[in-house]
Design a protein around this motif. Structure first.
Motif, mmCIF file in Angstrom:
data_model
loop_
_atom_site.group_PDB
_atom_site.id
_atom_site.type_symbol
_atom_site.label_atom_id
_atom_site.label_comp_id
_atom_site.label_asym_id
_atom_site.label_seq_id
_atom_site.Cartn_x
_atom_site.Cartn_y
_atom_site.Cartn_z
ATOM 1 N N ASP A 1 6.761 11.098 6.103
ATOM 2 C CA ASP A 1 6.096 9.902 5.679
ATOM 3 C C ASP A 1 4.966 9.179 6.655
ATOM 4 O OD1 ASP A 1 5.582 7.287 5.707
ATOM 5 O OD2 ASP A 1 7.257 6.799 7.463
ATOM 6 N N LEU A 2 4.060 9.550 5.069
ATOM 7 C CA LEU A 2 2.263 9.708 4.945
ATOM 8 C C LEU A 2 2.246 8.104 4.684
ATOM 9 C CD1 LEU A 2 1.414 12.494 2.457
ATOM 10 C CD2 LEU A 2 1.917 12.747 4.640
ATOM 11 N N GLY A 3 2.898 7.659 4.784
ATOM 12 C CA GLY A 3 2.513 6.063 4.442
ATOM 13 C C GLY A 3 1.948 5.393 3.346
ATOM 14 N N GLU A 4 1.214 3.969 3.272
ATOM 15 C CA GLU A 4 0.748 3.612 2.042
ATOM 16 C C GLU A 4 -0.979 3.547 2.063
ATOM 17 O OE1 GLU A 4 3.351 0.285 1.482
ATOM 18 O OE2 GLU A 4 5.330 1.364 0.446
ATOM 19 N N ILE A 5 -1.138 3.201 0.441
ATOM 20 C CA ILE A 5 -2.553 2.387 0.284
ATOM 21 C C ILE A 5 -1.686 1.923 -0.321
ATOM 22 C CG2 ILE A 5 -4.424 3.017 -0.325
ATOM 23 C CD1 ILE A 5 -4.622 5.962 0.698
ATOM 24 N N GLY A 6 -3.518 -0.079 0.676
ATOM 25 C CA GLY A 6 -2.309 -0.614 -1.291
ATOM 26 C C GLY A 6 -1.094 -0.661 -1.024
ATOM 27 N N GLY A 7 -0.053 -1.306 -1.031
ATOM 28 C CA GLY A 7 1.038 -1.086 -1.307
ATOM 29 C C GLY A 7 1.965 0.168 -1.795
ATOM 30 N N LEU A 8 1.164 1.249 -2.218
ATOM 31 C CA LEU A 8 1.308 2.352 -2.893
ATOM 32 C C LEU A 8 1.574 3.509 -2.119
ATOM 33 C CD1 LEU A 8 -1.464 2.161 -5.398
ATOM 34 C CD2 LEU A 8 0.974 1.344 -6.097
ATOM 35 N N PRO A 9 2.193 3.808 -2.227
ATOM 36 C CA PRO A 9 2.691 5.495 -1.471
ATOM 37 C C PRO A 9 1.841 6.125 -1.487
ATOM 38 C CG PRO A 9 4.307 5.177 -3.243
ATOM 39 C CD PRO A 9 3.560 3.894 -2.972
ATOM 40 N N GLU B 1 -8.208 -0.675 -8.577
ATOM 41 C CA GLU B 1 -8.518 -1.247 -7.531
ATOM 42 C C GLU B 1 -8.808 -0.599 -6.661
ATOM 43 O OE1 GLU B 1 -10.938 -4.120 -6.486
ATOM 44 O OE2 GLU B 1 -10.328 -4.221 -8.188
ATOM 45 N N ALA B 2 -7.692 0.077 -6.187
ATOM 46 C CA ALA B 2 -7.957 0.934 -4.871
ATOM 47 C C ALA B 2 -9.350 1.678 -4.279
ATOM 48 C CB ALA B 2 -6.444 0.827 -3.989
ATOM 49 N N VAL B 3 -8.846 2.825 -5.753
ATOM 50 C CA VAL B 3 -9.927 3.348 -5.955
ATOM 51 C C VAL B 3 -11.449 2.585 -5.454
ATOM 52 C CG1 VAL B 3 -11.904 4.881 -7.006
ATOM 53 C CG2 VAL B 3 -8.948 4.683 -7.402
ATOM 54 N N LYS B 4 -12.200 0.914 -6.554
ATOM 55 C CA LYS B 4 -12.883 0.591 -6.754
ATOM 56 C C LYS B 4 -13.462 -0.038 -5.592
ATOM 57 C CE LYS B 4 -12.963 -0.686 -11.574
ATOM 58 N NZ LYS B 4 -13.379 -1.532 -12.515
ATOM 59 N N SER B 5 -12.454 -0.090 -4.351
ATOM 60 C CA SER B 5 -12.141 -1.064 -2.982
ATOM 61 C C SER B 5 -13.248 0.372 -2.744
ATOM 62 C CB SER B 5 -11.352 -2.098 -2.429
ATOM 63 O OG SER B 5 -9.873 -1.097 -2.878
ATOM 64 N N GLY B 6 -12.516 1.427 -2.247
ATOM 65 C CA GLY B 6 -12.894 2.372 -1.358
ATOM 66 C C GLY B 6 -11.154 2.564 -0.660
ATOM 67 N N ALA B 7 -10.843 2.025 -1.082
ATOM 68 C CA ALA B 7 -8.627 1.813 0.195
ATOM 69 C C ALA B 7 -8.801 3.416 -1.061
ATOM 70 C CB ALA B 7 -7.971 1.534 -0.564
ATOM 71 N N ILE B 8 -8.669 4.085 -1.511
ATOM 72 C CA ILE B 8 -8.527 5.382 -2.256
ATOM 73 C C ILE B 8 -9.420 5.984 -2.575
ATOM 74 C CG2 ILE B 8 -7.248 6.763 -3.917
ATOM 75 C CD1 ILE B 8 -5.274 4.862 -4.450
ATOM 76 N N LYS B 9 -9.670 7.013 -1.917
ATOM 77 C CA LYS B 9 -11.373 8.057 -1.736
ATOM 78 C C LYS B 9 -11.167 9.266 -2.413
ATOM 79 C CE LYS B 9 -14.393 5.597 1.511
ATOM 80 N NZ LYS B 9 -13.560 4.926 1.788
ATOM 81 N N HIS B 10 -9.698 9.534 -3.020
ATOM 82 C CA HIS B 10 -10.173 10.682 -3.015
ATOM 83 C C HIS B 10 -7.881 11.447 -3.757
ATOM 84 C CE1 HIS B 10 -11.741 15.033 -4.193
ATOM 85 N NE2 HIS B 10 -10.468 14.891 -4.241
ATOM 86 N N GLU C 1 0.359 22.240 5.786
ATOM 87 C CA GLU C 1 -0.346 21.774 6.606
ATOM 88 C C GLU C 1 -2.579 21.444 5.691
ATOM 89 O OE1 GLU C 1 -2.487 25.442 8.255
ATOM 90 O OE2 GLU C 1 -0.337 26.312 8.904
ATOM 91 N N PHE C 2 -1.806 21.495 4.171
ATOM 92 C CA PHE C 2 -3.304 20.375 3.339
ATOM 93 C C PHE C 2 -2.704 19.483 3.342
ATOM 94 C CE2 PHE C 2 -5.324 19.385 -0.235
ATOM 95 C CZ PHE C 2 -7.240 19.889 0.059
ATOM 96 N N VAL C 3 -1.601 18.861 3.064
ATOM 97 C CA VAL C 3 -1.003 17.763 3.026
ATOM 98 C C VAL C 3 -1.272 17.255 3.656
ATOM 99 C CG1 VAL C 3 1.244 15.942 2.299
ATOM 100 C CG2 VAL C 3 0.231 18.186 0.375
ATOM 101 N N GLN C 4 -0.727 17.361 5.147
ATOM 102 C CA GLN C 4 -0.884 16.686 6.575
ATOM 103 C C GLN C 4 -1.909 16.578 6.953
ATOM 104 O OE1 GLN C 4 1.026 20.003 9.220
ATOM 105 N NE2 GLN C 4 3.427 18.333 8.979
ATOM 106 N N LYS C 5 -3.410 17.517 6.337
ATOM 107 C CA LYS C 5 -4.882 17.441 6.392
ATOM 108 C C LYS C 5 -5.874 16.739 5.501
ATOM 109 C CE LYS C 5 -4.656 21.421 10.178
ATOM 110 N NZ LYS C 5 -4.651 22.775 9.656
ATOM 111 N N ALA C 6 -5.369 16.200 4.780
ATOM 112 C CA ALA C 6 -5.591 15.591 3.818
ATOM 113 C C ALA C 6 -6.012 14.473 5.133
ATOM 114 C CB ALA C 6 -4.471 15.630 2.881
ATOM 115 N N PRO C 7 -7.074 13.258 4.614
ATOM 116 C CA PRO C 7 -7.280 12.388 4.700
ATOM 117 C C PRO C 7 -5.984 11.275 4.496
ATOM 118 C CG PRO C 7 -9.676 13.157 3.741
ATOM 119 C CD PRO C 7 -8.326 13.887 3.035
ATOM 120 N N LYS C 8 -6.234 9.892 5.324
ATOM 121 C CA LYS C 8 -5.450 9.128 5.107
ATOM 122 C C LYS C 8 -5.852 8.230 4.623
ATOM 123 C CE LYS C 8 -3.814 9.406 9.490
ATOM 124 N NZ LYS C 8 -2.324 10.346 9.649
#
Length: 530
Positions: free
Chosen positions: A422-430, A369-378, A397-404
């Protein structure tokens, strides 16, 4: 003492091969040459097995012999000699007197590894891929065997692959065997996954502190969960805490292991930092597998080894698995007088693990669902081996610069470059999910296949990119598994393997679009522009 030749790991001298009196890993030339002799003896055993039925004892000797030759496992010449003798005993049991019969035909002779190292570079490259891949796979098969799990197809392949290395075969015969190495390794990783989860439970997300509590403790390094379990059993009620190190970190996520109250946290970071982090440590360190580095004087009296890991003058715990000497050393040293805070590479005070396929697939609907909604793009799988060679800050550096709006999946000790971020969460997922040890590449494959099924596409059509770091032979067998599945566009670094010839590299680039890493900015731009 004759010189050595070894180019099986990423840090090999000059990116061409260690050829002097000692390797970059600290292995002496005499040890390297004995390990070549052991490999040649294993090829002789494979030749004998080609006409006979191997026993359970034969299979174990095969696995132990292959495991012994992995980088940073065994530095003890006498131990390697004992392995060679064990291989010869097994061969003689299979074909008694064959080597000295009156009509000697060389059918079971040991192989001279100089023939391989001096062969045509493309043949040497293909045979090295098979040999080094099988060495990594042998470690996985050995861990499964320690839990009572084995697979005849996997066992048989070791003999098949080793037999081929001793033969005068061309590229047309060797290329399919390279891919078969990857296919069989997938089956082997599946076997180990089953062994671990059926024995210790399905991993669950678990936060692991990096502070070492005051009092006696033991640090356990390596991959073997069975050894950790036995130590936990033997330290019950002893007032000794247990801390994982390196690839043992994911043990905290297994329900049966995390139930032990003395399993407290994780000590330090990845394997290549041990000589600094173990300096004057007031506790013993138990090595169950690689990666052991040459031991420094400040802690040489407190290093213990077990299984195929051995180092001269270190106390070795044999197959009886009586860890009393380790426990007594912990009580003698007493640990830290006060709580001892440690941090990850980036200053974090805790890390999280336990996002294996069981956990991720249990929330697959949320992921889809997160992919379909566009919350997760990659999705990025950023993982593999860590190492000491400069350039590995690329992965941080790759992980730090990867899109949020991207998710980072990781595994193996390469994660120590960034697993305290700590990279935070997307839709309740780390955003950062540690899937476990290097063998848990099986989990990543399971998740990728499940996502492809959910979106009704191939794995290569998913918004998923694999950015891998390699160091030793387990990384080789995992790469071959990915290639055998037809997975393309893998980014590999920090350097390309010295044992891959230009022609074989061109083949991999043309057929699988493997790319060497460049800079995080350039690679992210290239990946996300597709």
């Amino acid at each position: 003492m004759s010189n050595m030749f070894c180019f099986q790991c990423e840090q090999t001298a000059g990116c061409t091969g260690c050829t002097g009196k000692a390797g970059v890993c600290g292995k002496q030339a005499a040890t390297a040459n004995l390990q070549d002799e052991l490999t040649g003896a294993l090829i002789g055993l494979a030749r004998a097995v080609s006409g006979e039925e191997p026993t359970a004892s034969t299979n174990r000797v095969m696995l132990e012999g292959m495991f012994t030759t992995i980088t940073n496992v065994n530095f003890d010449d006498e131990a390697v000699r004992r392995q060679i003798q064990a291989v010869h005993r097994e061969k003689n049991a299979l074909v008694p007197g064959c080597g000295c019969c009156s009509s000697h035909c060389s059918r079971t002779d040991d192989y001279d590894m100089k023939q391989l190292w001096e062969d045509n570079e493309d043949i040497r490259s293909l045979k090295s891929l098979i040999l080094f891949g099988m060495r990594g796979m042998a470690a996985y098969a050995f861990h499964a065997l320690m839990l009572g799990y084995t697979d005849e197809e996997v066992n048989r392949f070791f003999y098949k692959g080793l037999f081929a290395i001793g033969e005068d075969w061309g590229m047309d015969e060797l290329l399919p065997l390279v891919m078969e190495t990857g296919t069989v390794n997938l089956k082997c990783m599946e076997l180990l996954d089953k062994a671990n989860t059926e024995t210790y439970g399905t991993p669950v997300p678990t936060t692991v502190p990096l502070t070492i509590e005051k009092g006696p403790f033991i640090v356990v390094s390596g991959h073997d969960l069975h050894d950790l379990y036995l130590l936990l059993e033997q330290t019950k009620g002893k007032g000794v805490n247990i801390y994982t190190h390196g690839e043992m970190l994911p043990a905290h996520a297994y329900p049966k292991l995390k139930a032990y109250p003395q399993l407290k946290g994780n000590f330090g970071t990845a394997w290549q930092n041990q000589q600094k982090e173990f300096q004057n440590i007031p506790a013993p360190v138990l090595f169950t597998t690689n990666c052991l580095m040459p031991v420094k004087e400040s802690y040489r009296d407190r290093v213990f080894t077990t299984e195929v890991v051995e180092y001269p003058e270190m106390v070795h715990i044999d197959d009886k698995k009586d860890f009393t000497p380790v426990i007594e050393k912990a009580l003698e040293l007493g640990g830290y007088e006060n709580d001892h805070p440690m941090t990850g590479i980036n200053g974090g005070t805790q890390v999280t693990t336990g996002f294996g396929h069981g956990t991720v697939l249990s929330v697959a609907d949320k992921v889809v669902e997160a992919v379909k909604s566009g919350a997760i793009k990659h999705f990025f799988l950023v993982g593999g081996c860590d190492g000491a060679k400069p350039g590995r800050n690329y992965y941080t550096e790759f992980v730090q610069k990867a899109p949020k709006d991207s998710v980072i999946l990781t595994l193996a000790c390469g994660k120590y470059r960034f697993n305290d971020l700590d990279l935070g969460e997307i839709g309740g997922l780390p955003r950062l999910m540690d899937m476990g040890q290097c063998n848990d590449a099986y989990s990543a494959i399971r998740v990728a296949v499940a996502l492809a099924e959910a979106f009704q596409c191939g794995v290569n059509e998913l918004p998923l990119t694999m950015v891998l770091s390699w160091y030793e032979q387990k990384a080789v067998c995992i790469l071959l598994t990915l290639l055998s599945l037809g997975i393309k566009n893998i980014y590999l670094g920090p350097t390309l393997p010295a044992f891959i010839s230009p022609n074989i590299l061109n083949y991999l680039v043309e057929n699988f679009q493997i790319s060497p890493i460049s800079t995080p900015e350039e690679d992210l731009k290239k990946i996300l522009s597709k």
